[in-house]
Design a protein around this motif. Sequence first.
Motif, mmCIF file in Angstrom:
data_model
loop_
_atom_site.group_PDB
_atom_site.id
_atom_site.type_symbol
_atom_site.label_atom_id
_atom_site.label_comp_id
_atom_site.label_asym_id
_atom_site.label_seq_id
_atom_site.Cartn_x
_atom_site.Cartn_y
_atom_site.Cartn_z
ATOM 1 N N UNK A 210 -0.131 64.230 22.101
ATOM 2 C CA UNK A 210 -1.473 64.364 22.651
ATOM 3 C C UNK A 210 -1.499 64.160 24.153
ATOM 4 N N UNK A 211 -0.338 63.839 24.748
ATOM 5 C CA UNK A 211 -0.313 63.543 26.165
ATOM 6 C C UNK A 211 -0.834 62.149 26.451
ATOM 7 N N UNK A 212 -0.889 61.284 25.429
ATOM 8 C CA UNK A 212 -1.439 59.947 25.585
ATOM 9 C C UNK A 212 -0.549 59.097 26.489
ATOM 10 N N UNK A 213 -1.171 58.346 27.373
ATOM 11 C CA UNK A 213 -0.465 57.403 28.222
ATOM 12 C C UNK A 213 -1.114 56.042 28.050
ATOM 13 N N UNK A 214 -0.292 55.003 27.854
ATOM 14 C CA UNK A 214 -0.838 53.669 27.697
ATOM 15 C C UNK A 214 -0.882 53.242 26.239
ATOM 16 N N UNK A 215 -1.389 52.021 25.994
ATOM 17 C CA UNK A 215 -1.407 51.475 24.631
ATOM 18 C C UNK A 215 -2.331 52.255 23.698
ATOM 19 N N UNK A 216 -1.974 52.249 22.427
ATOM 20 C CA UNK A 216 -2.784 52.938 21.417
ATOM 21 C C UNK A 216 -3.897 52.010 20.962
ATOM 22 N N UNK A 217 -5.141 52.449 20.979
ATOM 23 C CA UNK A 217 -6.239 51.584 20.541
ATOM 24 C C UNK A 217 -6.156 51.293 19.043
ATOM 25 N N UNK A 218 -6.463 50.064 18.665
ATOM 26 C CA UNK A 218 -6.438 49.698 17.247
ATOM 27 C C UNK A 218 -7.496 50.465 16.477
ATOM 28 N N UNK A 219 -8.659 50.643 17.091
ATOM 29 C CA UNK A 219 -9.736 51.394 16.444
ATOM 30 C C UNK A 219 -9.483 52.883 16.673
ATOM 31 N N UNK A 220 -8.927 53.534 15.653
ATOM 32 C CA UNK A 220 -8.664 54.970 15.751
ATOM 33 C C UNK A 220 -8.813 55.591 14.365
ATOM 34 N N UNK A 221 -8.672 56.897 14.294
ATOM 35 C CA UNK A 221 -8.926 57.615 13.041
ATOM 36 C C UNK A 221 -7.972 57.193 11.929
ATOM 37 N N UNK A 222 -6.697 57.016 12.258
ATOM 38 C CA UNK A 222 -5.708 56.652 11.237
ATOM 39 C C UNK A 222 -6.018 55.283 10.642
ATOM 40 N N UNK A 223 -6.260 54.305 11.499
ATOM 41 C CA UNK A 223 -6.589 52.967 11.003
ATOM 42 C C UNK A 223 -7.934 52.946 10.297
ATOM 43 N N UNK A 224 -8.833 53.812 10.728
ATOM 44 C CA UNK A 224 -10.134 53.899 10.059
ATOM 45 C C UNK A 224 -9.981 54.345 8.607
ATOM 46 N N UNK A 225 -9.072 55.295 8.360
ATOM 47 C CA UNK A 225 -8.826 55.756 6.993
ATOM 48 C C UNK A 225 -8.156 54.663 6.160
ATOM 49 N N UNK A 226 -7.278 53.894 6.792
ATOM 50 C CA UNK A 226 -6.651 52.777 6.076
ATOM 51 C C UNK A 226 -7.710 51.755 5.673
#
Length: 197
Positions: free
Chosen positions: A10-26
Amino acid sequence: MGATVDAPPTGRVGPVPVVNAANGLTALRLALIPVFVGLVVVSDMVHPGWRVAACLTFAFASVTDLVDGWIARRYALVTSFGKVADPIADKALTGTALVLLSWYDLIPWWVTVVILARELGVTLIRFWVIRYGVIAASRGGKAKTAVQTLAIVWYLWPVPAALTGVGPWIVGVAVVVTVVTGLDYVVRALRLRRAPR
């Protein structure tokens, strides 16, 4: 010029936020467990309509496991929370379903004990070898999850009486695959620990 470092998909730079779509589904999968339990209890495993609702809820929750993993990998959303919560959600969902089906005398208790013992054992082994490395998921592990899910869905769904004899065969395959993949995991863990550092 210095070497360049490839960015995530995705071209992401920096830390991954805990609140995201994948964790939301979990989190959704965890939240659906009490809903699933409630539907099974209301159905008492004798009312077809409620059984169908319980089965669809379980199936939907199981599908979120596939989707959240794909999203996490595809969009570089892997987090420490997800690594811990995802397997907990999977085991909680499957374990709850097996205990309920055994409680209603649909699946033998020994089957539930064997499967849950395998899952607990693999979890403990993961902690045992975590300082040496991570054992990647195998095709056997994915097949184990698929056949366990199929067995649970089969017993939740109000299948016609003429087809009830199919269920034990599916459960039998699930037990065999569960045990074999568990043993494979033990072997791979031992090799990982013995590998030269």
